[in-house]
Design an enzyme around this catalytic site. Structure first.
Site, short mmCIF file in Angstrom:
data_model
loop_
_atom_site.label_atom_id
_atom_site.label_comp_id
_atom_site.label_asym_id
_atom_site.label_seq_id
_atom_site.Cartn_x
_atom_site.Cartn_y
_atom_site.Cartn_z
N ARG A 1 -1.47 -10.43 -7.51
CA ARG A 1 -0.79 -10.06 -6.26
C ARG A 1 -1.74 -9.44 -5.25
NH1 ARG A 1 3.80 -6.16 -6.29
NH2 ARG A 1 4.27 -7.07 -4.27
N HIS B 1 -1.91 -10.61 -1.40
CA HIS B 1 -1.58 -9.71 -0.30
C HIS B 1 -2.79 -9.43 0.58
CE1 HIS B 1 2.58 -8.07 -1.42
NE2 HIS B 1 2.35 -9.12 -2.20
N ASP B 2 -3.96 -9.56 0.03
CA ASP B 2 -5.17 -9.41 0.85
C ASP B 2 -5.32 -10.60 1.78
OD1 ASP B 2 -7.64 -8.29 1.71
OD2 ASP B 2 -8.70 -9.69 0.41
N GLY C 1 -6.93 -12.28 6.40
CA GLY C 1 -7.74 -13.15 5.57
C GLY C 1 -8.25 -12.43 4.34
N GLU D 1 -10.55 -10.56 2.94
CA GLU D 1 -11.71 -9.72 3.27
C GLU D 1 -11.55 -8.29 2.78
OE1 GLU D 1 -9.03 -8.41 5.00
OE2 GLU D 1 -10.43 -7.65 6.52
N SER E 1 -9.23 -5.98 2.93
CA SER E 1 -8.62 -4.89 3.69
C SER E 1 -7.43 -4.25 2.98
CB SER E 1 -8.20 -5.39 5.08
OG SER E 1 -7.33 -6.50 4.99
N ASN F 1 3.86 -3.38 0.50
CA ASN F 1 2.79 -3.15 -0.47
C ASN F 1 3.00 -1.92 -1.35
OD1 ASN F 1 1.28 -5.42 0.21
ND2 ASN F 1 0.14 -4.35 1.81
N PRO G 1 4.55 -12.66 3.38
CA PRO G 1 5.81 -13.32 3.05
C PRO G 1 6.77 -12.30 2.43
CG PRO G 1 3.97 -14.66 2.35
CD PRO G 1 3.39 -13.33 2.76
N HIS H 1 4.99 -16.39 -9.40
CA HIS H 1 6.12 -15.60 -9.88
C HIS H 1 6.44 -15.88 -11.34
CE1 HIS H 1 7.82 -14.90 -5.54
NE2 HIS H 1 6.75 -14.18 -5.81
N SER I 1 9.40 -14.26 -20.52
CA SER I 1 8.12 -14.96 -20.37
C SER I 1 7.29 -14.40 -19.22
CB SER I 1 8.38 -16.46 -20.13
OG SER I 1 7.18 -17.18 -19.99
N ASP J 1 3.02 -19.99 -16.92
CA ASP J 1 3.40 -21.36 -17.28
C ASP J 1 4.38 -21.90 -16.24
OD1 ASP J 1 5.82 -20.08 -17.87
OD2 ASP J 1 5.34 -19.92 -20.00
#
Length: 345
Positions: free
Chosen positions: A71, A75-76, A81, A83, A85, A103, A182, A212, A267, A272
């Site tokens: 994640r 999220h970065d 982009g 980088e 942050s 976050n 998102p 997910h 799971s 998978d």
């Protein structure tokens, strides 16, 4: 045309996962300010091995650590982009990405800090935090995959090769995180728009949603979906009713932040294709999961990954992770190599 192909058994041959052609993709050799596989081959030969060792220890200690590491890279990349942050701490005058509401559930920052500390001892000022995120994400998801655990994928146990050569940014904004990340309540149109803004395709959207397959969430993340999704205070009509009832019993306190909900019940620690089976049954935990069924292309891909050999998805996941890893990168003389990932130099 220079091609790198991972040495795999015949049944799992990875078809040109990283056919890196500088003239086509704009990524090339060492020192020219472009991403490439093996960027640290000369400057820090053990870089990827050090990352792998620390990630493996973290996952061995806590099998749920793989999802947070994956994640962090996602999220970065979706804010400014790839980088680094997302790792920067807030200051008195600035609220950074990691403190933005989307976050608040991010984790595993300590693992990244451990990796950075080890790399600074071995190769001071050489390996960027952005690259650490990319490599750690690859290693975390690889270690959560059965074919890797069984030694059936490649000799080094990697699902795909990571392009490196990123440099670190110096700006981190919570407002930008809220705007760009998102959301679990996003519908298909908004998801397509968000991914397209990063030059990511419908296939990338569907494949990367497969992340997910691992991890857990908490009741506040789905509270609205269970009780107040419509003006009549009904549950999300796209969520299977029996599954919604089951989730409501677990989340009888909507603000409960301690009860853990597996993304894929039974799971959540194994990477998978079980996730896609849940989506087709309208049992994806988030509204954004079910949204994949609202577009002919993404819907077709959901059913394809549900019904195809698992290796089909794993191959495509590697390709899409490489695509995402190219978003908004800083290279060459851009940015910096942070000494500590939480602080700008």
């Amino acid at each position: 045309m220079a091609v790198r192909v991972l040495p795999l058994p015949p049944v799992l041959v990875l078809p040109l996962l990283l056919a890196l052609v500088a003239s086509v993709h704009g990524y090339g050799g060492y020192g020219d300010g472009k991403l490439r596989v093996g960027f640290y081959k000369d400057s820090c030969p053990d870089a990827e091995a050090i990352v792998r060792e620390i990630v493996a220890k973290a996952v061995h200690k806590d099998p749920t650590a793989n999802a947070p590491l994956l994640r962090l890279h996602f999220h970065d990349c979706f804010v400014r982009g790839c980088e680094g942050s997302v790792l920067i701490n807030s200051t008195k005058g600035n609220t950074a990405e990691k403190d933005a509401k989307p976050n608040h559930t991010l984790d595993a920052f300590d693992v990244i800090d451990d990796i950075k500390e080890a790399l600074e001892k071995r190769c001071p000022g050489t390996v960027s935090c952005a690259d650490i995120l990319a490599i750690a994400a690859r290693d975390a998801v690889s270690l959560a995959t059965k074919v890797v655990a069984k030694g059936e994928w490649s000799k080094d146990g990697n699902l795909y090769e990571v392009e490196t050569g990123r440099r670190d940014g110096s700006v981190s904004s919570a407002k930008e995180a809220v705007k760009n990340l998102p959301d679990s309540f996003d519908g298909i149109r908004k998801l397509i728009k968000r991914f397209a803004s990063k030059n990511l395709s419908l296939k990338d959207l569907t494949v990367l949603s497969g992340a997910h397959a691992i991890g857990k969430s908490h009741c506040p993340s789905i509270a609205k979906r269970l009780r107040n999704f419509t003006e009549n205070r009904d549950s999300d009509p796209t969520l299977d009713r029996a599954y919604a009832d089951r989730l409501r019993r677990r989340c009888w306190r909507p603000k409960d932040k301690t009860t853990e909900l597996e993304m894929v019940p039974g799971s959540s620690e194994t990477f998978d294709t079980a996730y896609y089976g849940l989506v087709t049954k309208r049992r994806g935990l988030f509204h954004s999961d079910e949204a994949l069924l609202r577009n002919d292309v993404t819907k077709g891909l959901v059913y394809r990954y549900r019904d195809s050999p698992e290796t089909t998805f794993l191959r495509d996941f590697g390709v899409s992770m490489v695509n995402m890893g190219r978003v908004g990168v800083l290279t060459g003389s851009q940015g910096e190599i942070r000494k500590k990932c939480a602080f700008v130099n």
